[in-house]
Each structure stands twice: as C-alpha cells, then as structure tokens.
Design a protein around this motif. Structure first.
Motif, PDB file in Angstrom:
ATOM      1  N   ALA A 189     -63.757  52.849 -37.494  1.00 26.78           N
ATOM      2  CA  ALA A 189     -63.339  52.166 -36.267  1.00 26.78           C
ATOM      3  C   ALA A 189     -61.860  52.458 -36.084  1.00 26.78           C
ATOM      4  O   ALA A 189     -61.129  52.648 -37.056  1.00 26.78           O
ATOM      5  N   LEU A 190     -61.412  52.527 -34.823  1.00 29.43           N
ATOM      6  CA  LEU A 190     -59.968  52.629 -34.567  1.00 29.43           C
ATOM      7  C   LEU A 190     -59.402  51.211 -34.555  1.00 29.43           C
ATOM      8  O   LEU A 190     -60.054  50.298 -34.063  1.00 29.43           O
ATOM      9  N   PRO A 191     -58.207  51.026 -35.097  1.00 30.52           N
ATOM     10  CA  PRO A 191     -57.684  49.660 -35.234  1.00 30.52           C
ATOM     11  C   PRO A 191     -57.419  48.976 -33.891  1.00 30.52           C
ATOM     12  O   PRO A 191     -56.785  49.558 -33.011  1.00 30.52           O
ATOM     13  N   GLN A 192     -57.893  47.747 -33.766  1.00 28.45           N
ATOM     14  CA  GLN A 192     -57.499  46.920 -32.617  1.00 28.45           C
ATOM     15  C   GLN A 192     -56.072  46.429 -32.824  1.00 28.45           C
ATOM     16  O   GLN A 192     -55.381  46.071 -31.871  1.00 28.45           O
ATOM     17  N   SER A 193     -55.650  46.403 -34.074  1.00 31.85           N
ATOM     18  CA  SER A 193     -54.262  46.155 -34.463  1.00 31.85           C
ATOM     19  C   SER A 193     -54.205  46.403 -35.965  1.00 31.85           C
ATOM     20  O   SER A 193     -55.233  46.440 -36.616  1.00 31.85           O
ATOM     21  N   PRO A 194     -53.007  46.581 -36.543  1.00 34.17           N
ATOM     22  CA  PRO A 194     -52.939  46.803 -37.996  1.00 34.17           C
ATOM     23  C   PRO A 194     -52.985  45.492 -38.781  1.00 34.17           C
ATOM     24  O   PRO A 194     -52.465  45.424 -39.890  1.00 34.17           O
ATOM     25  N   GLN A 195     -53.582  44.454 -38.218  1.00 37.00           N
ATOM     26  CA  GLN A 195     -53.490  43.106 -38.787  1.00 37.00           C
ATOM     27  C   GLN A 195     -53.700  43.047 -40.302  1.00 37.00           C
ATOM     28  O   GLN A 195     -52.865  42.561 -41.035  1.00 37.00           O
TER      29      GLN A 195
END
Ligand code: ASP
Length: 607
Positions: A189-195
């Motif tokens: 998956a591509l990150p929705q954020s680097p959380q």
C-alpha cells in the motif's frame, strides 16, 4: 555564451551597456519599420526593439510567440516608460538575434491571465507553468518549504525519509495499492501518512523528527483535494500537548513572517472542540468574523425561554433550533430572503426551510411565520440572541447534526456575502480536546447499533482521566439506545487541529505508547486480537521495547501554500497536479497495462 543578464534585471543605470539576453517571445508588436518584442524568462520581461535594418532580417528569419531566442544589443532609456514593469525604464536595441528554437503556436496565451480552460492548461502544464502567476506560486512554495526546514532545524528536528511501498496505514481513507511482482498475489500500500513510521522513529530515540513527505489517499476528489499531496509531518518524544502546540504555532508564525511578512498572534487562541461545535457548528471555525450560532433548543433541551412550547409545529417538533444574527440586514428584500431560503434547501445543505425575523429599526419584530409566532416569543428570541434593531435573525430547525452543519454553512455564506472573509486577514486558532471516537452506522459490530471509529486515528491516546471509560466498557451500542449516551461518546483525546480562516491546516495528537492500552484501543474499534496482531504487530511489538511518551502533528503543505498565496485552489501550488477525476491530463494517466506486464504481476483483469 547565452546571456549576460536575465530579463528581469536591467535598469536605467544599465543604459549604454552592451548586453545579451535569452528567453521566450511573449508578444510582438509591429509599428511601421520598428518591431517591439516582449522577451520573457523566469525573472521578468524586457522590451526589445528591432530597428529598420534588422526588421528586414525578421522577414527572412521570423520569430513568433514562444520562440526561444537570444539577442545582443545596447540598453537605452525608453522615451515612453512603463511603470508596471520593473524593467520599464529601458529597452534593448537589438543588434543581433538568433532563434535558438522555434515554437508551435501555444494552445493558450501564456501571460499573467490566460484564456485556456483547466484541462487544456493541465495537458500543457509545462506551458502553463511559464505563466508568471504560477511561477510565483511555485516560488512561494519553495520559500515556504525552506522556512519550514529552517525553523525545524533551529528547533533540533531531523528530517528522515520513510518508505512509500508499505503496508496500509489507516488515516480514514482508501489505500492506493501496488502489486508485487516478486511476491505473487501480494500488494504494497502507498502510505496515507508516515504515521506508524514516525512513531517507530520515536521508539528508536530520534526525539524530534520531521519530513516534507508525499501522502497518498484514494478518496473521492470533491472539494479541493489531490490523490497525492504533501505533508509537513512531525513527531516528538517526551512531550505534552502543550509542548507540541508551542513548537508548531511557533513554526507557523515563522513561516508567515518569512514568506509573507505577516505577524500571526502570539499565542494562538484556543477553543475546545465542544465549544467550536456549539458556537460555530463545526470544528474549524472561521474567526475572521464572529456571528456565532445561538442555541435556542438542542436535542430537546430548551435554552431560550418560550421555545419549548410555541404552538408552531415546525418549532415544537424540531429536536434542535439554532439562530444566526446577521447585523444590519433587516432591510433584506423578500427576494433576497427567498433566495437564502432556496440556498438552505439545496441538497448539499438539505434543510426544509429557513425562518427569519426582521428586527426593524422602529423596534418592531416581523417574522416569516407571523401567523404562528407571538410577538412575545419573537421578543424572547431577539433577547436570547442579543439582536439589535436593524438586525436580521435567521432560524433553522431540525435534527441537531444536520441543523448545526447547515447553520455553520449559512454562517460562512453570510460572512462571504457581507464581505467579512478577506484574504488579507489571517485568524489562526487551535481546536483542542477532540472526541476520541466517532460513531458510524456502517459495519455495525455484531449485536450493536453501529460501531466506533477513531476520530483521528487509532494511535491517538485518550485523555488520561478518560482511560477508565474506554477500558471498562464494551464498544457495543445496545440496539434501541442512543449512541450519544454510550460512555465512549464522552471520551476526549489530547488531539488538536490548527485552523486558519476556517481551514484545517494541521492536526495531530498525543499517542498511545504502551502495548496494553493500544490493544484495548484496537478492541474498542472492533478489531479482534488476531486482526490487530496481523495489521499492527510491528507496532505492538515495538511498544514492548521501551517506547517513550510521544506526540506529533502533520500539516497539509499544499493547502498552507494556497492560504499563504491567497488562493482557494491547491492545484495552483502543485507543479504537476491531477484533475478532478484524479487524472494526469499531461501523461494521460492512469492507463491500461499490456498483457505481458499484467502476466508478470500475476494479475488477471475482471471483465
Ligand atoms: N498522521 C496524521 C495525519 O496524517 C497526523 C498526525 O497525527 O501526526 O493526519
């Protein structure tokens, strides 16, 4: 070899100099035996003059719009100066010119204002980006990113990159996925954020992390969104909410001062989420103007005298009644009011209607429901709202959530109509004490009337005093009960949003840093222990190796640039954006894959 100066550089003090310039032909004007040409580059525009002798040569070797040319000649003072242009006091008398590259006629005019439509400009984005307005936007973006880095560097933050090919990080949107050739039938998956990465960096001891980073969310692109966008992503260890707010309002003050010469307040005002919802109807109030909502009746509790039993069915049957006082608008015509009524009835707002009370300058109260509403009640409403003679009171009635949302929209609309939302005014604030959970009707847990979802994300910590509410209660909402009465509805988090002029520019929270509490959180969200381990085992595991207390925030960088640039459109601040359908019009992406590629990826397409 190509140039001694840029097209934005020459001044009267250069008169008499022999210079060379290179750039693009923006405009050509013929005047008898003379030809005037505006030559453009990134730095500005300089007027060239082709005199009689060269004019003949122009017939043999013509130039046209967007040709790349090189010229040499002498700087002279202009007889008619152009005060609009920084170079407007001089012109260059061309002695020699050379066409470095001819150009096709561009599909739209490449000037400050253009005649090109959105999709056409996106298709030829490289031409659109020649326009001074877009060049200014991208330069502003660059200055903003430099200011952010300068400030965070001074504060001891370290920029660390995190991977793009990852396993899903939940930020409440759909993931973009990438098939793995080497691992058949598996996907990144591509990150929705680097959380989760930034939290792991805290476990590693990096203490103060930041990154200007691309995030990917497969959302419907209504409003001004992009499937890939840039965040200023930050995380800190051994901090309280107070520390985070201080550091990052400091960052915003620094960026605004550096990039736009604007002094933001110190400190920023703060407002609890509850108060924002109550007074403004949403969690990102535009404080450029006041005009608060007046809560006459909310969820069947009356606050305004006389509103409980009015004998007017619309009011008596409504669970919630809210009012707005529009200053000096009692003189609105019937037509204007009908138009406002139509406005609240639009499907996006979805109200049944709008009631109004004119508080006439002569002291009389006239309402659109005079038949049903007594003068006494109108007076009680007027007093409750603190309306003055000359004001117009607008009333909305219905279910709380819908009515509050509609009232918030109407407030903004009236603010715009009254010219109270200037782009030159900046009103930041922190909204704090967000609820930890949000109720969702969808995907109900077995035996429950719905489910709880993380309002921010599942790594946000409940306020310490609310932890018992979370760990001592089941997430099940007994059917037939109101979710607002469930203990989870009371739980607040140390979560915060920075809001500027009604736009959420950033948001973050203090995080959970212990495995047991994180497991309880996943359970509250309806994840089984097995699912939690499968999805977030790496994080739960890391929490067992000495995770420090930590918290952070992320800012939408594209939006921040648009606000700084006085625009509503983030696309204008992104070099190569996608259109509303998520397409890159220039590359024509997305596009189909050929059979061989699909095969290599072990993918077979469904009909
Ligand atoms: N990852 C969060 C977001 O993208 C921000 C944060 O909690 O730091 O909204």
């Amino acid at each position: 070899m190509y140039r001694t100066h840029t097209c934005g550089e020459l001044r009267l003090s250069d008169a008499g100099k022999e210079v060379m310039l290179a750039g693009w032909v923006q405009r050509i004007r013929k005047f008898g035996k003379m030809t005037f040409v505006d030559l453009r580059d990134r730095y500005g525009i300089t007027q060239l003059v082709f005199q009689e002798k060269l004019n003949a040569q122009l017939d043999a070797q013509p130039i046209n719009r967007e040709y790349v040319i090189q010229v040499s000649g002498k700087v002279v003072e202009r007889s008619s100066k152009n005060p609009q242009l920084p170079t407007g006091d001089i012109e260059l008398v061309v002695q020699h010119y050379e066409v470095l590259n001819p150009a096709k006629t561009p599909p739209f005019t490449i000037e400050e204002e253009t005649d090109g439509g959105e999709d056409l400009r996106m298709k030829y984005r490289f031409l659109d980006l020649r326009r001074p307005s877009l060049q200014r936007n991208l330069l502003l973006r660059y200055q903003a990113s430099r200011a952010v880095r300068e400030y965070l560097d001074q504060q001891g933050f370290v920029e660390i990159e995190t991977p793009f090919l990852i396993k899903s990080t939940p930020e409440g949107a759909r993931d973009f996925v990438v098939p793995s050739r080497m691992n058949p039938h598996q996907f990144y998956a591509l990150p929705q954020s680097p959380q989760t990465f930034k939290q792991l960096l805290m476990v590693s001891g990096f203490d103060r992390y930041y990154q200007l980073v691309r995030c990917f969310r497969d959302e419907d692109l209504r409003a001004d969104r992009q499937p890939e966008f840039t965040q200023i992503d930050c995380e800190m260890s051994f901090v309280t909410q107070e520390d985070v707010l201080q550091v990052f309002e400091g960052m915003m003050r620094y960026v605004f001062r550096k990039v736009a010469g604007i002094a933001l307040p110190d400190p920023f005002p703060r407002m609890s989420w509850d108060e924002a919802m109550w007074r403004y109807g949403n969690d990102k109030p535009d404080l450029r103007f006041d005009m608060p909502l007046h809560n006459l009746k909310v969820r069947n509790t009356s606050y305004c005298e006389g509103i409980a039993h009015t004998g007017f069915a619309v009011f008596d049957q409504a669970e919630t009644i809210l009012a707005l006082v529009v200053p000096d608008a009692a003189g609105y015509t019937r037509k204007q009011l009908d138009e406002l009524t139509a406005w609240v009835k639009r499907p996006q707002i979805g109200m049944q209607g709008l009631l109004y009370v004119r508080y006439q300058p002569d002291g009389l109260l006239k309402s659109s429901a005079d038949k049903y509403l007594s003068q006494q009640l109108l007076q009680q409403i007027q007093q409750f709202c603190g309306a003055q003679p000359g004001d117009l009171i607008l009333l909305l009635a219905g279910r709380e959530d819908k009515t509050r949302k509609a009232a918030a929209e109407l407030r903004l609309e009236m603010g715009s109509r009254l010219g109270l939302r200037s782009r030159e005014v900046f009103k930041p604030l922190w909204v704090v004490d967000f609820p930890l959970f949000e109720y969702s009707e969808e995907d109900a847990l077995p035996g429950s009337a719905g489910r709880w979802v993380a309002r921010h994300h599942p790594f946000t910590a409940p306020k310490p005093e609310h932890i018992p509410l979370m760990i001592n209660h089941s997430p099940i909402i007994p059917p037939g009960t109101d979710y607002q009465d469930h203990p989870f509805a009371q739980i607040k988090a140390n979560a915060y949003d920075m809001v500027i002029n009604g736009q959420e520019v950033g948001g973050g929270s203090i995080r959970i840093f212990r495995r047991d509490l994180q497991e309880k959180m996943f359970a509250a969200l309806g994840l089984s222990a097995e699912e939690a381990r499968q999805k977030f085992g790496f994080l739960l595991g890391a929490f067992e190796y000495g995770a420090p207390p930590h918290g952070g925030i992320a800012f939408g960088f594209d939006r921040l640039c648009a606000i700084l640039g006085g625009s509503d459109t983030i696309r204008d601040f992104i070099a190569f954006p996608k259109n509303n359908a998520g397409r890159d019009m220039m590359l024509d992406a997305p596009s189909p894959l050929d059979e061989a590629q699909l095969k290599e990826l072990h993918i077979c397409l469904r009909k």
